[in-house]
Every structure is written in C-alpha cells, then in structure tokens.
Design an enzyme around this catalytic site. Sequence first.
Site, PDB file in Angstrom:
ATOM      1  N   HIS A 189      -9.859  -6.544  -6.444  1.00 41.72           N
ATOM      2  CA  HIS A 189     -10.894  -7.345  -5.792  1.00 41.72           C
ATOM      3  C   HIS A 189     -12.173  -7.325  -6.637  1.00 41.72           C
ATOM      4  O   HIS A 189     -12.540  -6.280  -7.192  1.00 41.72           O
ATOM      5  CB  HIS A 189     -11.271  -6.751  -4.429  1.00 41.72           C
ATOM      6  CG  HIS A 189     -10.210  -6.833  -3.369  1.00 41.72           C
ATOM      7  ND1 HIS A 189      -9.026  -7.515  -3.510  1.00 41.72           N
ATOM      8  CD2 HIS A 189     -10.196  -6.313  -2.113  1.00 41.72           C
ATOM      9  CE1 HIS A 189      -8.328  -7.411  -2.387  1.00 41.72           C
ATOM     10  NE2 HIS A 189      -9.006  -6.684  -1.526  1.00 41.72           N
ATOM     11  N   GLY A 234      -3.895  -7.667  -1.222  1.00 39.37           N
ATOM     12  CA  GLY A 234      -4.539  -7.110  -0.034  1.00 39.37           C
ATOM     13  C   GLY A 234      -3.878  -7.564   1.258  1.00 39.37           C
ATOM     14  O   GLY A 234      -4.040  -6.945   2.305  1.00 39.37           O
ATOM     15  N   GLN A 293     -11.133 -11.812  -3.360  1.00 39.75           N
ATOM     16  CA  GLN A 293     -10.112 -10.811  -3.061  1.00 39.75           C
ATOM     17  C   GLN A 293      -8.697 -11.232  -3.469  1.00 39.75           C
ATOM     18  O   GLN A 293      -8.276 -12.365  -3.241  1.00 39.75           O
ATOM     19  CB  GLN A 293     -10.140 -10.469  -1.563  1.00 39.75           C
ATOM     20  CG  GLN A 293     -11.463  -9.846  -1.137  1.00 39.75           C
ATOM     21  CD  GLN A 293     -11.525  -9.421   0.320  1.00 39.75           C
ATOM     22  OE1 GLN A 293     -12.554  -9.614   0.959  1.00 39.75           O
ATOM     23  NE2 GLN A 293     -10.476  -8.835   0.875  1.00 39.75           N
ATOM     24  N   CYS A 319     -10.580  -2.224   2.067  1.00 38.77           N
ATOM     25  CA  CYS A 319     -10.661  -2.200   0.602  1.00 38.77           C
ATOM     26  C   CYS A 319     -11.991  -2.737   0.055  1.00 38.77           C
ATOM     27  O   CYS A 319     -12.563  -2.176  -0.877  1.00 38.77           O
ATOM     28  CB  CYS A 319      -9.503  -3.003   0.018  1.00 38.77           C
ATOM     29  SG  CYS A 319      -9.093  -4.467   0.976  1.00 38.77           S
ATOM     30  N   VAL A 348       0.839  -1.209   0.000  1.00 39.73           N
ATOM     31  CA  VAL A 348       0.000   0.000   0.000  1.00 39.73           C
ATOM     32  C   VAL A 348       0.873   1.258   0.000  1.00 39.73           C
ATOM     33  O   VAL A 348       0.632   2.199  -0.768  1.00 39.73           O
ATOM     34  CB  VAL A 348      -0.948   0.012   1.229  1.00 39.73           C
ATOM     35  CG1 VAL A 348      -1.733   1.319   1.286  1.00 39.73           C
ATOM     36  CG2 VAL A 348      -1.915  -1.169   1.186  1.00 39.73           C
ATOM     37  N   ARG A 373     -10.457 -15.291  -0.351  1.00 41.04           N
ATOM     38  CA  ARG A 373      -9.174 -14.974  -1.002  1.00 41.04           C
ATOM     39  C   ARG A 373      -9.042 -15.870  -2.225  1.00 41.04           C
ATOM     40  O   ARG A 373      -9.243 -17.084  -2.126  1.00 41.04           O
ATOM     41  CB  ARG A 373      -8.025 -15.234  -0.019  1.00 41.04           C
ATOM     42  CG  ARG A 373      -6.701 -14.723  -0.505  1.00 41.04           C
ATOM     43  CD  ARG A 373      -6.579 -13.210  -0.468  1.00 41.04           C
ATOM     44  NE  ARG A 373      -6.589 -12.694   0.892  1.00 41.04           N
ATOM     45  CZ  ARG A 373      -6.663 -11.397   1.191  1.00 41.04           C
ATOM     46  NH1 ARG A 373      -6.739 -10.475   0.240  1.00 41.04           N
ATOM     47  NH2 ARG A 373      -6.688 -10.998   2.448  1.00 41.04           N
TER      48      ARG A 373
HETATM   49  P1  NAP Z   1       3.049  -5.000   3.525  1.00 42.55           P
HETATM   50  O1  NAP Z   1       3.267  -5.053   2.066  1.00 42.55           O
HETATM   51  O2  NAP Z   1       3.390  -6.186   4.341  1.00 42.55           O
HETATM   52  O3  NAP Z   1       3.855  -3.746   4.105  1.00 42.55           O
HETATM   53  C1  NAP Z   1       3.904  -3.436   5.471  1.00 42.55           C
HETATM   54  C2  NAP Z   1       4.613  -2.112   5.668  1.00 42.55           C
HETATM   55  O4  NAP Z   1       4.577  -1.752   7.048  1.00 42.55           O
HETATM   56  C3  NAP Z   1       6.088  -2.150   5.284  1.00 42.55           C
HETATM   57  O5  NAP Z   1       6.483  -0.892   4.817  1.00 42.55           O
HETATM   58  C4  NAP Z   1       6.750  -2.467   6.613  1.00 42.55           C
HETATM   59  O6  NAP Z   1       8.091  -2.060   6.674  1.00 42.55           O
HETATM   60  C5  NAP Z   1       5.907  -1.603   7.522  1.00 42.55           C
HETATM   61  N1  NAP Z   1       6.003  -2.029   8.908  1.00 42.55           N
HETATM   62  C6  NAP Z   1       5.641  -3.222   9.436  1.00 42.55           C
HETATM   63  N2  NAP Z   1       5.894  -3.241  10.755  1.00 42.55           N
HETATM   64  C7  NAP Z   1       6.450  -2.052  11.068  1.00 42.55           C
HETATM   65  C8  NAP Z   1       6.940  -1.480  12.262  1.00 42.55           C
HETATM   66  N3  NAP Z   1       6.926  -2.133  13.420  1.00 42.55           N
HETATM   67  N4  NAP Z   1       7.442  -0.215  12.217  1.00 42.55           N
HETATM   68  C9  NAP Z   1       7.478   0.463  11.058  1.00 42.55           C
HETATM   69  N5  NAP Z   1       7.017  -0.033   9.895  1.00 42.55           N
HETATM   70  C10 NAP Z   1       6.510  -1.266   9.894  1.00 42.55           C
HETATM   71  O7  NAP Z   1       1.545  -4.672   3.874  1.00 42.55           O
HETATM   72  P2  NAP Z   1       0.507  -3.747   3.083  1.00 42.55           P
HETATM   73  O8  NAP Z   1      -0.332  -4.583   2.228  1.00 42.55           O
HETATM   74  O9  NAP Z   1       1.190  -2.573   2.501  1.00 42.55           O
HETATM   75  O10 NAP Z   1      -0.444  -3.291   4.256  1.00 42.55           O
HETATM   76  C11 NAP Z   1      -0.008  -2.528   5.334  1.00 42.55           C
HETATM   77  C12 NAP Z   1      -1.185  -2.254   6.253  1.00 42.55           C
HETATM   78  O11 NAP Z   1      -2.113  -1.406   5.593  1.00 42.55           O
HETATM   79  C13 NAP Z   1      -1.990  -3.506   6.630  1.00 42.55           C
HETATM   80  O12 NAP Z   1      -1.442  -4.143   7.722  1.00 42.55           O
HETATM   81  C14 NAP Z   1      -3.350  -2.960   6.853  1.00 42.55           C
HETATM   82  O13 NAP Z   1      -3.533  -2.554   8.182  1.00 42.55           O
HETATM   83  C15 NAP Z   1      -3.406  -1.782   5.930  1.00 42.55           C
HETATM   84  N6  NAP Z   1      -4.139  -2.109   4.706  1.00 42.55           N
HETATM   85  C16 NAP Z   1      -5.279  -1.486   4.492  1.00 42.55           C
HETATM   86  C17 NAP Z   1      -6.011  -1.731   3.373  1.00 42.55           C
HETATM   87  C18 NAP Z   1      -7.313  -1.052   3.183  1.00 42.55           C
HETATM   88  O14 NAP Z   1      -8.192  -1.670   2.698  1.00 42.55           O
HETATM   89  N7  NAP Z   1      -7.497   0.165   3.521  1.00 42.55           N
HETATM   90  C19 NAP Z   1      -5.593  -2.625   2.429  1.00 42.55           C
HETATM   91  C20 NAP Z   1      -4.398  -3.278   2.636  1.00 42.55           C
HETATM   92  C21 NAP Z   1      -3.680  -2.990   3.796  1.00 42.55           C
HETATM   93  P3  NAP Z   1       9.301  -3.085   6.313  1.00 42.55           P
HETATM   94  O15 NAP Z   1       9.340  -3.197   4.820  1.00 42.55           O
HETATM   95  O16 NAP Z   1      10.477  -2.384   6.879  1.00 42.55           O
HETATM   96  O17 NAP Z   1       8.988  -4.372   6.975  1.00 42.55           O
HETATM   97  C1  3JM Z   2      -5.958  -5.309   5.535  1.00 50.22           C
HETATM   98  O1  3JM Z   2      -1.373  -6.507  11.112  1.00 50.22           O
HETATM   99  C2  3JM Z   2      -2.426  -5.872  11.016  1.00 50.22           C
HETATM  100  O2  3JM Z   2      -2.951  -5.353  11.997  1.00 50.22           O
HETATM  101  C3  3JM Z   2      -3.016  -5.660   9.637  1.00 50.22           C
HETATM  102  C4  3JM Z   2      -4.211  -6.488   9.307  1.00 50.22           C
HETATM  103  C5  3JM Z   2      -4.819  -6.030   7.996  1.00 50.22           C
HETATM  104  C6  3JM Z   2      -5.872  -5.111   7.951  1.00 50.22           C
HETATM  105  C7  3JM Z   2      -6.309  -4.425   9.205  1.00 50.22           C
HETATM  106  O3  3JM Z   2      -7.044  -5.016   9.997  1.00 50.22           O
HETATM  107  O4  3JM Z   2      -5.911  -3.273   9.380  1.00 50.22           O
HETATM  108  C8  3JM Z   2      -4.339  -6.563   6.799  1.00 50.22           C
HETATM  109  C9  3JM Z   2      -4.902  -6.204   5.586  1.00 50.22           C
HETATM  110  C10 3JM Z   2      -6.443  -4.751   6.716  1.00 50.22           C
HETATM  111  C11 3JM Z   2      -7.589  -3.813   6.632  1.00 50.22           C
HETATM  112  O5  3JM Z   2      -7.591  -2.972   5.741  1.00 50.22           O
HETATM  113  O6  3JM Z   2      -8.531  -3.915   7.410  1.00 50.22           O
END
Ligand code: NAP
Ligand code: 3JM
Length: 338
Positions: free
Chosen positions: A244, A162, A158, A131, A15, A237
Amino acid sequence: MKAFNVAVVGATGAVGNEMVKILEERNFPVAKLLLLASERSLGKSLEYKGQSLPVEVLKEDSFTDVRIGLFSAGGSVSEKYAPLAARAGCVVVDNTSAFRMAPDIPLVVPEVNPEAIAQYKQRGIIANPNCSTVQMVVALKPIHDAVRIKRIVVSTYQAVSGTGKKAIEELSNQTRALLGMREPAVKVYPHRIAFNCLPQIDVFLDNGYTKEEMKMVNETKKIMKDDSIAVTATTVRVPVFYAHSESINIETEKKITAAEVRELLEKAPGVKIVDDPRNLVYPLAIDAVGRDETFVGRIREDESITNGINMWVVSDNLRKGAALNAVQIAEILVRDYL
Ligand code: NAP
Ligand code: 3JM
C-alpha cells in the site's frame, strides 16, 4: 527457550499464508503449529520448516491445547471463535476489525504502543490494526511525540492483496482478459479494478465515508492515545498486487522542517527513509514487497500553511500491515507475559 502451541486461523488465506512464512522466518518458538481454515480447505496442506502440515477445519474445540491464536479469517469468524479460544486459555491476536475499537481490548503496533499489550489479560484478545493505519502510525508517531500533530489528511493507494486471494486472481484475470481483447469478469469489487482506481474500500457508512476510511480515523486516535488529532481519509483501491502507498499531509502544533522530519525518522524503529528526489529515488510499492520496513519519502514542507509536512509512505500490506505486526505482538507476548 520455552515453546508454545500456535494456531493460525485462516491459514490458507493471503494473510494466513504470510503468517506461516513469518513464524518460520523469525524462528518463533512454536511447539506445535495448527493450521485452521474452512471445510473448503479440507485435504490441503502447507509447508512449514520443511514439513507438510495438513490444514484442519476450524471447530469450537480447536483451541483446547493452543496458547497463541493468530486470527485472519474475517470479522464474523473472529466474533464467534476468538472469545471461545480465549476462554480455552489461548491468547488471540486478531487481524480483523471485530474487536479493534473495544475499550477493553488493546490495539497494538509494537513500534508505537507496545505497553498496551499488558491489557490483553482482560479479554485474552489483542487487536491488530488495519493495514493502512499501521504504516501511517509507524511513520507519524515520532513526529507526534516531537511537535504534536493537530491534523492528518491521508489518501491511500491500496493493493488488491488487502482484499484477499480472490482479489489477487481478479486483477490478474481482468488484466489478461483486457490485454487479450476479451470482456473481463467483475466478481470481487463493484467495478473493474484492472487499469482503474476505485474510491471505495469496504462499505459506505451514513456519513459518506467508507468503513475503511473510518477505521483509519478511529484506530489512529486509539493507538496514538490522543482523541484530539483530527484525521480525514480517502481510501482508494488501485491495480497493484502487493504493498500500500499513502499520501500523508500533516499539520503540527510546533514548526518542524523537512530536514528535521528526515532526522527524526532516520532513528525511528521500523522506518526506512527513501528520499533522494534529485536522483528520482522515492518509495515504490514494487520495492516494498517482501520487506518489513515502512518506507518514507517525498518529505517536504506544505507551503500552503505555517506548520505542515507532506510525505509518501509505502509498506507491504500483508507483512507490516497484517502478518508481521501480529507476529511481532506475539513475540512481545512470549518475551514479557507468557
Ligand atoms: P483470504 O485470502 O480470502 O483468506 C481468508 C481465510 O479465512 C482463508 O484461510 C479461509 O479459508 C478462511 N476462512 C474464511 N471463512 C472461514 C470460516 N467460516 N471458517 C474458517 N476459516 C474461514 O483473506 P485475507 O486477505 O487473508 O484476509 C483474511 C481476514 O484478515 C480479512 O477478512 C480481514 O478481516 C483480515 N485482514 C486484516 C488485515 C489487516 O490490515 N490487519 C489485512 C487484510 C486482512 P478457506 O481457504 O478454507 O476458504
Ligand atoms: C481487511 O469479512 C470480513 O469481515 C473482513 C473484512 C476485511 C477487514 C475487516 O474489516 O476485518 C477485509 C480486509 C479488513 C481489515 O483489516 O479491517
């Protein structure tokens, strides 16, 4: 035009990466861009407007000079750092589920309830919905306004993106392994995702639904400002990388025909109708990748009830489902509030 210091928290993730791209594409008024992630990313850098910017480690004092923070590093990171950032004078747009249902935090989809952004002043945090919820409410809000939706039955298909970058690798690795007659490693999901469908997204709750399913139920009511809409969801999934898809069935209070739905959605912001079954044209995940719209097709009357509609709704989960929606919220913030 005034420009603002912006931080992307989780910049190296699926993201976060998309956020950096969209800030550039839409020419967001950025004075300084701060890219934050974990220690694992020390030494990495990302491209922004032709420059290579270093990724920095997220710390408690990261936000002293930041006006807007786009957070997508997971729920526990937001729980700890979003209030710290807000206290330092940064407005947080949070992509996690950490604050979505807090009554004093707005949950916003700009095409549906932009006015809710005003409420950011209470806690300095605005929540971005899940999402799957985002694309559903973009398609349904105009219908709800016209004929009131009584009940929604939704099933999702999905994409693995995601779940994040590790899941994108997992689908790719498993597919390669299986096509090469090797045993696939199962790490990210509880079961193999390649050539399979998993009827589980996020954890199971006591009521037998998953947390992802209940996000769709609760967030829809909050964004549409209507607790009386009945919503039931099955979230699945599927082995798709990006975008999605959703099968949505609605029951409305007043009758609406398929032609009237098409007419309404032609004019709806953020929606594109792709619905020409005679020519085998309907929304496809592969066509939605990299696009901003929510695509709607297969619009037809549910012949099993008096006032029902079925439709198929597709959108890029990393864009409208996450990064784009967050940047659109930030655009309204700078235009009307900061
Ligand atoms: P991802 O590809 O696994 O990326 C996670 C990101 O968070 C990476 O930049 C990671 O850094 C960083 N991170 C993890 N732990 C950390 C910490 N302790 N301190 C600082 N940075 C940290 O996951 P993603 O798909 O981008 O999703 C990230 C989050 O966005 C999800 O967990 C969820 O809550 C949210 N999300 C929301 C939607 C939505 O529908 N709105 C959709 C998808 C995700 P590193 O690379 O250094 O590990
Ligand atoms: C989409 O580690 C976490 O807390 C992230 C879990 C997660 C979420 C969330 O609950 O924030 C992964 C992927 C979402 C979301 O958008 O709800």
